[in-house]
Design an enzyme around this catalytic site. Structure first.
Site, mmCIF file in Angstrom:
data_model
loop_
_atom_site.group_PDB
_atom_site.id
_atom_site.type_symbol
_atom_site.label_atom_id
_atom_site.label_comp_id
_atom_site.label_asym_id
_atom_site.label_seq_id
_atom_site.Cartn_x
_atom_site.Cartn_y
_atom_site.Cartn_z
ATOM 1 C CB SER A 36 22.580 13.038 53.766
ATOM 2 O OG SER A 36 21.658 14.110 53.836
ATOM 3 N NE ARG A 37 22.700 6.920 58.772
ATOM 4 C CZ ARG A 37 21.885 7.597 59.585
ATOM 5 N NH1 ARG A 37 22.000 8.921 59.669
ATOM 6 N NH2 ARG A 37 20.983 6.975 60.298
ATOM 7 C CG LEU A 38 26.416 12.124 52.066
ATOM 8 C CD1 LEU A 38 26.135 13.291 51.132
ATOM 9 C CD2 LEU A 38 26.790 10.872 51.266
#
Length: 213
Positions: free
Chosen positions: A191-193
């Site tokens: 999730s691009r975290l």
């Protein structure tokens, strides 16, 4: 083009990068990551992007190979008269980027640059294959040339000149050492975290920070 690059996506996955699980010295963590990268990426594990700036402040980047690293810095070799050599002569600072897709990892390094010692350049040059040694003489790097035939003619000339004898290191060819004052370790997460840990050298000591994804 048959594929829309805007639609290309990859959800990165990797182990968590936690402050209490990493060494206090970024060079130790870099060594650990590099060792894993050489296993997972094979002969591309030491590929990196080198970014420099010229005397007008314009940036330039290219891909080359890291050849050694320790607590003193990261070393690569090139023609001192090349574009990057001229840029480093004017502005002796550089940035490096390593990207290891199989591990979903990236490392950024920034710092001052200096030429390595003559003995260090000689030792590495002597370890190179003979064809690569000759290549340092043949390639007047970054100079405009009339065509491929010009290279082939120089190859024949230098092969004949050093036939039956050791190839000496050209004085215009040798190593540079990037002396880091910043390391940033990036571990891809879903999730691009992503996890990002940044080390900065302040007053001779390394300080660590977590950055937002």
């Amino acid at each position: 083009m048959t594929r829309n690059i805007a639609d290309i996506r990859r959800d990165y996955e990797g182990g968590r990068l936690e402050e209490d699980q990493v060494p206090d010295e970024p060079t130790v963590l870099f060594d650990e990551w590099m060792s894993l990268a050489l296993e997972s990426e094979g002969e591309d594990g030491n590929v990196m992007t080198l970014a420099t700036v010229d005397s007008q402040g314009l940036p330039h980047a290219r891909v080359l190979l890291l050849k050694s690293h320790d607590e003193q810095g990261l070393v690569f070799y090139t023609n001192y008269h090349s574009h990057k050599g001229s840029e480093l002569a004017n502005v002796p600072y550089a940035a490096l980027v390593f990207w290891w897709p199989s591990l979903a990892r990236q490392v950024r390094v920034e710092g001052r640059v200096e030429q390595v010692s003559t003995d260090e350049s000689n030792a590495y040059f002597e370890s190179r294959p003979r064809a690569s040694q000759l290549g340092a003489w043949i390639a007047t790097q970054s100079v405009v040339i009339p065509g491929r035939q010009w290279i082939e003619e120089r190859r024949q000339r230098f092969e004949q000149a050093y036939e039956g004898q050791a190839v000496p290191r050209p004085v215009h060819w040798g190593g540079y050492r990037v002396i880091p004052d910043m390391f940033e370790f990036w571990q891809g997460q879903p999730s691009r975290l992503h996890d990002r840990l940044r080390f900065e050298r302040r007053d001779g000591r390394w300080q660590r920070f977590r950055l937002a994804p």
